[in-house]
Motif scaffolding. Structure first.
Motif, PDB file in Angstrom:
ATOM      1  N   THR A   1       0.831  -1.201   0.000  1.00 48.69           N
ATOM      2  CA  THR A   1       0.000   0.000   0.000  1.00 48.69           C
ATOM      3  C   THR A   1       0.866   1.252   0.000  1.00 48.69           C
ATOM      4  N   ALA A   2       1.902   1.267   0.835  1.00 50.17           N
ATOM      5  CA  ALA A   2       2.796   2.430   0.894  1.00 50.17           C
ATOM      6  C   ALA A   2       3.493   2.655  -0.444  1.00 50.17           C
ATOM      7  N   ARG A   3       3.946   1.583  -1.080  1.00 42.63           N
ATOM      8  CA  ARG A   3       4.617   1.727  -2.380  1.00 42.63           C
ATOM      9  C   ARG A   3       3.653   2.239  -3.440  1.00 42.63           C
ATOM     10  N   ASN A   4       2.414   1.770  -3.413  1.00 44.85           N
ATOM     11  CA  ASN A   4       1.426   2.253  -4.379  1.00 44.85           C
ATOM     12  C   ASN A   4       1.135   3.736  -4.171  1.00 44.85           C
ATOM     13  N   HIS A   5       1.017   4.164  -2.912  1.00 47.58           N
ATOM     14  CA  HIS A   5       0.777   5.585  -2.636  1.00 47.58           C
ATOM     15  C   HIS A   5       1.975   6.423  -3.053  1.00 47.58           C
ATOM     16  N   ARG A   6       3.155   5.905  -2.838  1.00 42.00           N
ATOM     17  CA  ARG A   6       4.359   6.655  -3.210  1.00 42.00           C
ATOM     18  C   ARG A   6       4.434   6.832  -4.724  1.00 42.00           C
ATOM     19  N   ARG A   7       4.080   5.785  -5.461  1.00 39.54           N
ATOM     20  CA  ARG A   7       4.103   5.881  -6.924  1.00 39.54           C
ATOM     21  C   ARG A   7       3.067   6.868  -7.433  1.00 39.54           C
ATOM     22  N   ASP A   8       1.926   6.941  -6.743  1.00 40.88           N
ATOM     23  CA  ASP A   8       0.840   7.822  -7.172  1.00 40.88           C
ATOM     24  C   ASP A   8       1.074   9.279  -6.792  1.00 40.88           C
ATOM     25  N   ARG A   9       1.963   9.531  -5.840  1.00 38.30           N
ATOM     26  CA  ARG A   9       2.220  10.892  -5.359  1.00 38.30           C
ATOM     27  C   ARG A   9       2.984  11.674  -6.424  1.00 38.30           C
TER      28      ARG A   9
END
Length: 115
Positions: A96-104
């Motif tokens: 989840t954290a990696r997905n949010h980081r990619r989307d930021r």
């Protein structure tokens, strides 16, 4: 396991920006651990520790792999069933954290000074 090895494994689990080889080492461990019970994961951890020798001088991928085996072994201690990354809260949190980081959105690159 020695106190020194335990300290190295705990340090490898501390929050940090993992290198690509650390991420890959942890993924390989999770793939291999899928379906294992506590006893099998413990045996795998002991084999990795024996092969690694001195963890303090081992490369980061070896330490990350050993730390992941330790984490999974600890998780399975009172789990009662086989390991699966799909129900591992730690893994799901990382994804989840990696997905949010990619989307930021990325900050703009500063312009070189003129002059």
């Amino acid at each position: 396991m020695t106190d020194e090895a335990e300290a190295v494994l705990e340090a490898a689990l501390e929050p940090h920006e993992p290198a690509a080889e650390e991420i890959e080492a942890r993924r390989r461990v999770r793939d291999r651990a899928t379906g294992m019970t506590h006893h099998k994961a413990r045996a795998a951890l002991e084999a990795v520790l024996a092969a690694a020798g001195d963890l303090e001088s081992a490369d980061p991928a070896v330490r990350a792999g050993a730390a992941e085996w330790q984490r999974i072994t600890d998780l399975l201690l009172d789990h009662g069933g086989p390991y699966t990354p799909d129900t591992d809260a730690y893994v799901q949190g990382q994804l989840t954290a990696r997905n949010h980081r990619r989307d930021r959105p990325r900050p703009p690159v500063p312009s070189p000074p003129s002059g």
